[in-house]
Design a protein around this motif. Structure first.
Motif, short mmCIF file in Angstrom:
data_model
loop_
_atom_site.label_atom_id
_atom_site.label_comp_id
_atom_site.label_asym_id
_atom_site.label_seq_id
_atom_site.Cartn_x
_atom_site.Cartn_y
_atom_site.Cartn_z
N LYS A 34 30.28 37.07 34.05
CA LYS A 34 30.69 38.33 34.64
C LYS A 34 31.87 38.97 33.93
O LYS A 34 32.29 40.07 34.28
CB LYS A 34 31.05 38.12 36.12
N TRP A 70 29.74 48.52 31.24
CA TRP A 70 30.36 47.63 32.21
C TRP A 70 30.84 48.46 33.40
O TRP A 70 30.99 49.68 33.31
CB TRP A 70 31.55 46.88 31.59
N THR A 71 31.08 47.80 34.51
CA THR A 71 31.59 48.49 35.69
C THR A 71 33.11 48.56 35.63
O THR A 71 33.76 47.70 35.00
CB THR A 71 31.16 47.77 36.97
N ALA A 72 33.68 49.55 36.28
CA ALA A 72 35.13 49.72 36.29
C ALA A 72 35.80 48.49 36.89
O ALA A 72 35.35 47.93 37.89
CB ALA A 72 35.50 50.96 37.10
N THR A 74 36.13 45.55 35.35
CA THR A 74 35.61 44.29 34.81
C THR A 74 36.73 43.50 34.13
O THR A 74 37.54 44.06 33.39
CB THR A 74 34.48 44.57 33.79
N GLU A 101 38.76 51.42 31.58
CA GLU A 101 38.63 50.79 32.89
C GLU A 101 38.25 49.31 32.82
O GLU A 101 37.44 48.81 33.60
CB GLU A 101 37.63 51.55 33.77
#
Length: 279
Positions: A34, A70-72, A74, A101
């Motif tokens: 992750k 990627w998601t903010a 990470t 982010e």
């Protein structure tokens, strides 16, 4: 982005060193579960100022090129390998990550100076062994301990320091903070978090602190918690192995009156030849 474990976000150009680990000749971004890994090149040029300017540009290009994959928020581990980073350079990398982010949570390095800079800045630190674990996914036992890591800082909640040698800290370990060392742990302050000495299985290692109030104590594979009652006299204490497990006692002259007995796999008092148990 591919969902395969440790899938690369860009094409690496690795070489191999004698230990079998991968050495990267360019900035490399890859996924490990992750989290993300940002791997800096292994070697530096003879012109460190211009080399760093170019390296920072490469970092920004690599991040912007893959922005949106990627998601903010990470988490990212920065693997500096043998590169020496100062406060200004670490801040520059942090700012570049924040602009896309990504949250820098751990710095992995083989340089003690870089480890000190990162720990002082409040990041979790893994010295030496993390590169082997994350890149090659192999468990490597060092033949000998690394030089001691000396830190003059307070380890806050959420910060973990991992070092393949002895760790000496001038400051406190707050609840939620963690120190893992292959050698001893010496704390010139209060230990209120987690301390794990002899992490590779060395029963001879011990933990000393001016004030011992840990959440958890570990030596090799043994685990213990501090007594629930506060002692009447506050004094420096040492946690050490005996044949009955981890024990606490006054640190005053501990190494002068005790010796490690390999047969009983614990420290014993030189005069009595028996493990000491604190009541």
């Amino acid at each position: 982005m591919t969902s395969e474990p440790n899938a690369p976000l860009n094409e690496p150009k690795p070489n191999s060193d004698p230990s079998g680990s991968e050495l990267y000749s360019q900035v490399h971004l890859k996924r490990a579960g992750k989290k993300l890994l940002l791997i800096l090149p292994q070697t530096e040029t003879k012109d460190p100022v211009n080399e760093w300017t170019q390296l920072l540009q490469d970092i920004k290009y690599c991040l912007n090129h893959h922005k949106g994959t990627w998601t903010a928020g990470t988490d990212l581990h920065l693997l500096t390998q043998n590169r020496l980073l100062d406060n200004r350079q670490l801040r520059s990398v942090t700012e570049a990550l924040e602009s896309v982010e990504i949250k820098l949570t751990r710095v992995c390095t083989s340089r003690r100076q870089t480890a000190v800079v990162a720990a002082t800045a409040g990041y979790s630190v893994e010295q030496e062994t993390i590169k082997q674990n994350l890149l090659s996914q192999e468990h490597i036992n060092p033949v000998s301990l690394a030089e001691p890591l000396y830190l003059k800082t307070t380890i806050r909640s959420g910060v973990a320091i991992r070092h393949p040698g002895t760790v000496i800290i001038q400051g406190d370990i707050n609840p939620g903070g963690e120190i893992v060392a292959d050698g001893d742990i010496l704390i010139w302050g209060s230990l209120r978090g987690i301390a794990h000495a002899g992490a590779k299985g060395n029963l001879e290692c011990y933990i000393m602190a001016l004030r011992m109030q840990p959440t958890q104590l570990r030596i090799a594979d043994s685990v213990a918690r501090a007594p629930s009652t506060t002692p009447e006299i506050i004094e420096p204490e040492v946690a050490y192995m005996t044949s009955q497990g981890i024990r606490l006692q006054s640190a005053l002259n501990f190494t002068k009156i005790h010796i490690f007995d390999s047969q009983s796999k614990g420290w014993i008092e030189k005069n009595q030849g028996q493990p000491i148990d604190k009541n």
